[in-house]
Scaffold this motif. Structure first.
Motif, PDB file in Angstrom:
ATOM      1  N   ASP A  74       2.196  -7.454 -12.638  1.00 26.04           N
ATOM      2  CA  ASP A  74       1.809  -8.598 -13.474  1.00 26.04           C
ATOM      3  C   ASP A  74       2.882  -9.685 -13.544  1.00 26.04           C
ATOM      4  O   ASP A  74       2.568 -10.864 -13.759  1.00 26.04           O
ATOM      5  CB  ASP A  74       1.479  -8.116 -14.898  1.00 26.04           C
ATOM      6  CG  ASP A  74       0.190  -7.314 -14.947  1.00 26.04           C
ATOM      7  OD1 ASP A  74      -0.611  -7.414 -13.996  1.00 26.04           O
ATOM      8  OD2 ASP A  74      -0.003  -6.565 -15.937  1.00 26.04           O
TER       9      ASP A  74
ATOM     10  N   ARG B 254      -1.420  -6.774  -0.626  1.00 32.08           N
ATOM     11  CA  ARG B 254      -2.096  -5.467  -0.603  1.00 32.08           C
ATOM     12  C   ARG B 254      -1.378  -4.532  -1.560  1.00 32.08           C
ATOM     13  O   ARG B 254      -0.177  -4.280  -1.438  1.00 32.08           O
ATOM     14  CB  ARG B 254      -2.080  -4.916   0.816  1.00 32.08           C
ATOM     15  CG  ARG B 254      -2.828  -5.812   1.808  1.00 32.08           C
ATOM     16  CD  ARG B 254      -2.537  -5.447   3.249  1.00 32.08           C
ATOM     17  NE  ARG B 254      -2.976  -4.082   3.550  1.00 32.08           N
ATOM     18  CZ  ARG B 254      -2.724  -3.479   4.718  1.00 32.08           C
ATOM     19  NH1 ARG B 254      -2.038  -4.115   5.660  1.00 32.08           N
ATOM     20  NH2 ARG B 254      -3.163  -2.248   4.930  1.00 32.08           N
ATOM     21  N   LEU B 255      -2.149  -4.015  -2.519  1.00 24.07           N
ATOM     22  CA  LEU B 255      -1.595  -3.161  -3.568  1.00 24.07           C
ATOM     23  C   LEU B 255      -2.076  -1.714  -3.412  1.00 24.07           C
ATOM     24  O   LEU B 255      -3.087  -1.455  -2.771  1.00 24.07           O
ATOM     25  CB  LEU B 255      -2.013  -3.689  -4.948  1.00 24.07           C
ATOM     26  CG  LEU B 255      -1.502  -5.084  -5.331  1.00 24.07           C
ATOM     27  CD1 LEU B 255      -2.142  -5.529  -6.643  1.00 24.07           C
ATOM     28  CD2 LEU B 255       0.015  -5.096  -5.440  1.00 24.07           C
TER      29      LEU B 255
ATOM     30  N   THR C 213       0.848  -1.192   0.000  1.00 21.23           N
ATOM     31  CA  THR C 213       0.000   0.000   0.000  1.00 21.23           C
ATOM     32  C   THR C 213       0.886   1.245   0.000  1.00 21.23           C
ATOM     33  O   THR C 213       1.899   1.299   0.699  1.00 21.23           O
ATOM     34  CB  THR C 213      -0.919   0.012   1.232  1.00 21.23           C
ATOM     35  OG1 THR C 213      -0.125  -0.077   2.415  1.00 21.23           O
ATOM     36  CG2 THR C 213      -1.896  -1.140   1.197  1.00 21.23           C
TER      37      THR C 213
ATOM     38  N   PRO D 193      -3.859   1.819  -4.503  1.00 17.95           N
ATOM     39  CA  PRO D 193      -5.075   2.079  -5.283  1.00 17.95           C
ATOM     40  C   PRO D 193      -4.738   2.230  -6.769  1.00 17.95           C
ATOM     41  O   PRO D 193      -3.710   2.797  -7.142  1.00 17.95           O
ATOM     42  CB  PRO D 193      -5.590   3.400  -4.693  1.00 17.95           C
ATOM     43  CG  PRO D 193      -4.993   3.472  -3.326  1.00 17.95           C
ATOM     44  CD  PRO D 193      -3.658   2.809  -3.423  1.00 17.95           C
ATOM     45  N   GLY D 194      -5.620   1.686  -7.607  1.00 12.86           N
ATOM     46  CA  GLY D 194      -5.430   1.798  -9.049  1.00 12.86           C
ATOM     47  C   GLY D 194      -4.741   0.597  -9.663  1.00 12.86           C
ATOM     48  O   GLY D 194      -4.733   0.452 -10.886  1.00 12.86           O
ATOM     49  N   LEU D 195      -4.149  -0.267  -8.840  1.00 11.78           N
ATOM     50  CA  LEU D 195      -3.499  -1.478  -9.348  1.00 11.78           C
ATOM     51  C   LEU D 195      -4.348  -2.684  -8.972  1.00 11.78           C
ATOM     52  O   LEU D 195      -4.974  -2.718  -7.914  1.00 11.78           O
ATOM     53  CB  LEU D 195      -2.086  -1.631  -8.773  1.00 11.78           C
ATOM     54  CG  LEU D 195      -1.095  -0.504  -9.101  1.00 11.78           C
ATOM     55  CD1 LEU D 195       0.268  -0.804  -8.498  1.00 11.78           C
ATOM     56  CD2 LEU D 195      -0.985  -0.285 -10.593  1.00 11.78           C
ATOM     57  N   THR D 196      -4.378  -3.676  -9.854  1.00 16.41           N
ATOM     58  CA  THR D 196      -5.219  -4.845  -9.630  1.00 16.41           C
ATOM     59  C   THR D 196      -4.387  -6.110  -9.574  1.00 16.41           C
ATOM     60  O   THR D 196      -3.331  -6.199 -10.196  1.00 16.41           O
ATOM     61  CB  THR D 196      -6.258  -4.979 -10.763  1.00 16.41           C
ATOM     62  OG1 THR D 196      -5.573  -5.094 -12.028  1.00 16.41           O
ATOM     63  CG2 THR D 196      -7.187  -3.764 -10.807  1.00 16.41           C
ATOM     64  N   ARG D 197      -4.915  -7.077  -8.832  1.00 18.48           N
ATOM     65  CA  ARG D 197      -4.236  -8.373  -8.738  1.00 18.48           C
ATOM     66  C   ARG D 197      -4.401  -9.130 -10.058  1.00 18.48           C
ATOM     67  O   ARG D 197      -5.509  -9.233 -10.586  1.00 18.48           O
ATOM     68  CB  ARG D 197      -4.816  -9.213  -7.607  1.00 18.48           C
ATOM     69  CG  ARG D 197      -4.599  -8.646  -6.223  1.00 18.48           C
ATOM     70  CD  ARG D 197      -5.137  -9.632  -5.161  1.00 18.48           C
ATOM     71  NE  ARG D 197      -4.969  -9.095  -3.826  1.00 18.48           N
ATOM     72  CZ  ARG D 197      -5.816  -8.279  -3.235  1.00 18.48           C
ATOM     73  NH1 ARG D 197      -6.930  -7.920  -3.878  1.00 18.48           N
ATOM     74  NH2 ARG D 197      -5.590  -7.827  -2.024  1.00 18.48           N
TER      75      ARG D 197
ATOM     76  N   TRP E   7      -3.049 -14.704  -9.359  1.00 17.66           N
ATOM     77  CA  TRP E   7      -2.858 -14.598  -7.907  1.00 17.66           C
ATOM     78  C   TRP E   7      -4.084 -15.181  -7.219  1.00 17.66           C
ATOM     79  O   TRP E   7      -5.200 -14.670  -7.363  1.00 17.66           O
ATOM     80  CB  TRP E   7      -2.695 -13.143  -7.491  1.00 17.66           C
ATOM     81  CG  TRP E   7      -1.392 -12.517  -7.920  1.00 17.66           C
ATOM     82  CD1 TRP E   7      -0.531 -12.973  -8.874  1.00 17.66           C
ATOM     83  CD2 TRP E   7      -0.842 -11.291  -7.430  1.00 17.66           C
ATOM     84  NE1 TRP E   7       0.532 -12.129  -9.009  1.00 17.66           N
ATOM     85  CE2 TRP E   7       0.381 -11.086  -8.134  1.00 17.66           C
ATOM     86  CE3 TRP E   7      -1.248 -10.372  -6.477  1.00 17.66           C
ATOM     87  CZ2 TRP E   7       1.184  -9.970  -7.902  1.00 17.66           C
ATOM     88  CZ3 TRP E   7      -0.445  -9.264  -6.239  1.00 17.66           C
ATOM     89  CH2 TRP E   7       0.763  -9.082  -6.945  1.00 17.66           C
TER      90      TRP E   7
ATOM     91  N   GLN F 101       1.389  -1.329 -13.067  1.00 17.34           N
ATOM     92  CA  GLN F 101       0.722  -2.609 -13.270  1.00 17.34           C
ATOM     93  C   GLN F 101       1.647  -3.641 -13.908  1.00 17.34           C
ATOM     94  O   GLN F 101       1.592  -4.835 -13.577  1.00 17.34           O
ATOM     95  CB  GLN F 101      -0.527  -2.416 -14.137  1.00 17.34           C
ATOM     96  CG  GLN F 101      -1.417  -3.649 -14.229  1.00 17.34           C
ATOM     97  CD  GLN F 101      -2.028  -4.029 -12.882  1.00 17.34           C
ATOM     98  OE1 GLN F 101      -2.537  -3.189 -12.154  1.00 17.34           O
ATOM     99  NE2 GLN F 101      -1.968  -5.326 -12.539  1.00 17.34           N
TER     100      GLN F 101
END
Length: 257
Positions: A236, A245-246, A225, A248-252, A256, A232
């Protein structure tokens, strides 16, 4: 501990062999008539003396080069021994000196980089799980402030910036506890090579990760965080899970789980 040997001795050997051959081939060419045998013998003797001198000089140069390499190897071993001793010192300044001395050895002596990586990785694992590093929470009152372990943070930075060597791992933090005082939060890891590094459950919140190589970095349960300049594409190629925990704005990634 090793310094790569030089190859100048090969050319010196070729030169000496050439001089010895010349002793037998040159006089007959210069003095062909049979009545000049005495002059030819004198020239041959002179060339033989010169060749013997060249052999002596070449031998001295080889011995000098070997002595120099032996002295360099001895110097590296002494630096290594002293640096490892410094890692166990109770004084933080001395420990930091040992860490940076090992970085110097790994950079200047490529054959020794694997050993340095193993030693520094072991230092992180042992130091981060040392009970003395973590002050027990009092039964009453506010918990004491957490002081980042400067030696652990410096070691991670050193390992992350060592030159890439084929067959030499980046680091092995398996079993390390990179949280609390051993956390890497707000650590500057810009451009760091963390490829394949075990950062499971590590606290990297607020860390500077711009341009860092996270290929196959194990981030299961890690806290990223507020990590700065993390994109991203870096996420990836890393290996995380549902607890990572990433920012905001980045996705798993879908891989994963």
């Amino acid at each position: 501990m090793g310094i790569q040997p030089a190859h100048g001795g090969t050319w010196r050997t070729v030169g000496v062999v050439g001089a010895v051959v010349a002793v037998w081939l040159v006089p007959p060419v210069v003095y062909r008539p049979a009545d000049q045998a005495e002059a030819r013998a004198a020239l041959q003797a002179g060339l033989l003396t010169a060749a013997a001198a060249m052999v002596a000089v070449a031998g001295a140069l080889v011995a000098l080069a070997e002595t120099r390499r032996a002295n360099e190897n001895t110097h590296v071993r002494e630096l290594y021994t002293r640096a490892v001793d410094q890692l166990g010192n109770t004084n933080i300044t001395i420990r930091l000196g040992g860490i940076y001395a090992l970085e110097r050895i790994a950079t200047d002596s490529p054959p020794d980089q694997r050993t340095v990586v193993e030693v520094l990785s072991a230092f992180v694992r042992e130091r981060s799980t040392d009970p003395d590093l973590r002050i027990p929470t009092p039964a009453e009152g506010d918990p004491p402030p957490v002081r980042p372990a400067a030696d652990i943070r410096a070691t991670v930075q050193v390992l992350a910036r060592l030159p890439h060597r084929n067959g030499v791992p980046r680091a092995d933090f398996t079993g390390a506890d990179l949280t609390g005082p051993a956390s890497l939060n707000h650590l500057n890891l810009t451009g760091a090579n963390l490829s394949g590094v075990d950062l499971v459950r590590a606290n990297l919140s607020g860390a500077q990760l711009g341009g860092a190589n996270l290929t196959d970095a194990r981030l299961s349960g890690a806290n990223l965080t507020s990590a700065r300049e993390l994109v991203q594409g870096q996420v990836d190629v890393a290996v995380g899970d549902g607890e990572t925990r990433l920012p905001p704005g980045l996705t798993r990634p879908g891989s994963w789980t």
